[in-house]
Design an enzyme around this catalytic site. Structure first.
Site, short mmCIF file in Angstrom:
data_model
loop_
_atom_site.label_atom_id
_atom_site.label_comp_id
_atom_site.label_asym_id
_atom_site.label_seq_id
_atom_site.Cartn_x
_atom_site.Cartn_y
_atom_site.Cartn_z
N PHE A 171 0.86 -1.19 0.00
CA PHE A 171 0.00 0.00 0.00
C PHE A 171 0.90 1.25 0.00
CE2 PHE A 171 -2.07 -3.35 2.55
CZ PHE A 171 -3.24 -3.55 1.84
N ASP A 195 0.60 -0.56 5.35
CA ASP A 195 -0.11 0.68 5.72
C ASP A 195 -1.37 0.80 4.85
OD1 ASP A 195 -0.76 3.14 6.80
OD2 ASP A 195 0.54 4.24 5.43
N CYS A 246 -5.61 2.44 10.25
CA CYS A 246 -6.06 3.83 10.40
C CYS A 246 -7.59 3.87 10.47
CB CYS A 246 -5.53 4.71 9.27
SG CYS A 246 -6.12 4.26 7.65
N1 SAH Z 1 1.81 4.33 3.06
C1 SAH Z 1 1.38 5.45 2.24
C2 SAH Z 1 -0.10 5.73 2.36
C3 SAH Z 1 -0.99 4.54 2.02
S1 SAH Z 1 -2.60 4.99 1.50
C4 SAH Z 1 2.21 6.67 2.55
O1 SAH Z 1 3.05 6.62 3.46
O2 SAH Z 1 2.06 7.69 1.88
C5 SAH Z 1 -3.30 3.48 1.00
C6 SAH Z 1 -2.89 3.02 -0.37
O3 SAH Z 1 -3.43 1.72 -0.54
C7 SAH Z 1 -3.40 3.82 -1.56
O4 SAH Z 1 -2.32 4.22 -2.34
C8 SAH Z 1 -4.29 2.84 -2.36
O5 SAH Z 1 -4.13 2.98 -3.76
C9 SAH Z 1 -3.76 1.52 -1.90
N2 SAH Z 1 -4.68 0.37 -1.94
C10 SAH Z 1 -5.95 0.31 -1.49
N3 SAH Z 1 -6.43 -0.96 -1.59
C11 SAH Z 1 -5.42 -1.71 -2.10
C12 SAH Z 1 -5.27 -3.10 -2.41
N4 SAH Z 1 -6.25 -3.97 -2.18
N5 SAH Z 1 -4.08 -3.52 -2.91
C13 SAH Z 1 -3.08 -2.64 -3.12
N6 SAH Z 1 -3.15 -1.32 -2.83
C14 SAH Z 1 -4.30 -0.87 -2.33
#
Ligand code: SAH
Length: 395
Positions: free
Chosen positions: A227, A299, A339
């Site tokens: 993520f 995350d 979160c």
């Molecule tokens: N760790 C990041 C923030 C994460 S936000 C930072 O430090 O900036 C959550 C992210 O999860 C988003 O980019 C979204 O595109 C991704 N996401 C949501 N569901 C997902 C899934 N099932 N598999 C992969 N990515 C996913």
């Protein structure tokens, strides 16, 4: 001003300085109030308690602006509250010089429904409640007076606005779009911030300290950042000397920004970065039996918006934590977050403990993690404690 009378006993949470008044606690509204208007809140026997913003469309029918029932809610009120929020950040040494900084963290800064994030001399405001929406001009002016920024962009397109009967609102409140891409430096790494199209106000400022922690831990490790969004944790891992960093996200545009962020930092070794556009749930299972990692960051986005969704969220957290624990090399580290407001730190720890048991791994908490100091949690408002994390070391 209209008067909102509470049912008997329902004054207790106001006296404990909790800012939310749910529909079930309200006996009656006397007088006329339009959505967002300030109302006097009184106990069942007429005792003045607070002044609050009236929000008839929401289950949270009113949100307290002031627990002083005499305080006038006007432009000067917002000026005082915004200045106080800015001063609190300036008083904390680790925040004073940040280019990317949350200036106003809603309820926990005494301003329900108001988020303001600073990126250099641009401020992004997000108004999520009808009360906050009504005071847009006063809030923007107060921010300008408090920090003297050049631009203010409104990013009030959060989904929660619909619960308040509000449409999305975006656009420049002060100044106009800068010619160049907005770039901030965080922990020595440059990061582009897309305030118009990115998540939230463009960037996850709350993870600033935790990203730095990854830099401290990454030396010579194989890192998997799940993520990854725009690769904040990944670039910190590279800065910390990781041997290899795999960045995984299901969003192509987020990964593209991540790659551009890497290019903004020529001091980092791009050859050590691997990008994977994939669903984390499926991909972690696919990787099983193949790769192994020394440090995994999980995350994920919010899986539960309220406590009612906690059970479904719990299954999702368990799933990814179980898969990640299986992929860790002996002695490896897992940095894992939730979160979700509806998942408490205690519940999250239980879920992760269950995952470790099922994965057959002995894991120890070496650190509890939370949001950075510019995302404070008012003790009277535990709902503000949304980000919790664990740093685990496995055998
Ligand atoms: N760790 C990041 C923030 C994460 S936000 C930072 O430090 O900036 C959550 C992210 O999860 C988003 O980019 C979204 O595109 C991704 N996401 C949501 N569901 C997902 C899934 N099932 N598999 C992969 N990515 C996913």
């Amino acid at each position: 001003m209209a008067t909102l009378t509470l049912h008997p006993g329902k004054e207790k949470s106001v006296l404990r300085r909790h800012p939310w008044l749910f529909s079930g606690s309200i006996a009656q509204l006397d007088g006329r109030a339009r959505p967002g208007d300030t109302v006097d809140v009184v106990s069942c026997d007429g005792r003045p308690l607070a002044r609050a913003a009236w929000s008839p469309a929401s289950q949270i029918r009113a949100r307290v602006w002031s627990f002083d029932p005499e305080e006038t809610i006007d432009h000067a009120f917002f000026k005082r509250r915004v200045a106080a929020a800015v001063a609190r950040r300036a008083a904390l040494p680790e925040l004073a010089a940040q280019q990317g900084l949350r200036l106003i963290h809603a309820e926990s800064d005494g301003l329900p429904g108001v988020i303001a994030d600073r990126y250099g001399d641009t401020v992004v405001v997000q108004l999520t409640t009808v009360g906050a929406d009504k005071w847009r001009a006063a809030i923007a002016d107060s921010l300008l007076k408090a920090i003297g920024c050049s631009r203010i962009y409104e990013r009030s397109d959060a989904e929660v606005r619909s619960l308040e009967g509000l449409q999305p609102v975006t656009g420049w409140l002060l100044g106009e779009a800068p010619g160049d891409e907005l770039v901030i430096e965080e922990n020595g790494v440059k990061m582009a911030v897309d305030i118009v199209g990115g998540h939230k106000t463009g960037f996850y400022l709350d993870q600033r300290d935790n990203r730095r922690r990854v830099a401290e831990l990454a030396r010579d490790r194989r890192v998997l950042n799940c993520f990854c969004y725009t690769a904040g944790f990944s670039l910190q891992a590279l800065a910390g000397g990781a041997r290899e960093v795999v960045s995984m996200d299901s969003s192509g545009p987020a990964l593209a920004t991540g790659q551009r962020n890497l290019a903004l930092n020529p001091q980092l070794d791009a050859a050590r970065a691997i990008w994977l556009e994939a669903d984390v749930f499926a991909e972690l299972r696919n990787l099983r039996g193949g790769a192994s990692y020394d440090l995994i960051v999980l995350d994920p986005p919010k899986f539960a918006h309220t406590a009612a969704h906690a059970e479904r969220a719990a299954r999702a957290y368990k799933d990814i934590n179980l898969s990640a624990l299986r992929l860790l090399a002996p002695g490896g580290l897992l940095m894992t977050y939730s979160c979700s407001g509806g998942v408490t730190a205690e519940l999250f720890q239980k879920i992760v403990a269950g995952a470790a048991l099922d994965a057959g791994r002995t894991a120890r908490i070496v650190q509890r993690l939370q949001g950075a100091a510019d995302h404070p949690v008012d003790l009277a408002f535990p709902e503000g404690d949304y980000l919790k994390g664990l740093l685990l070391q496995v055998d």
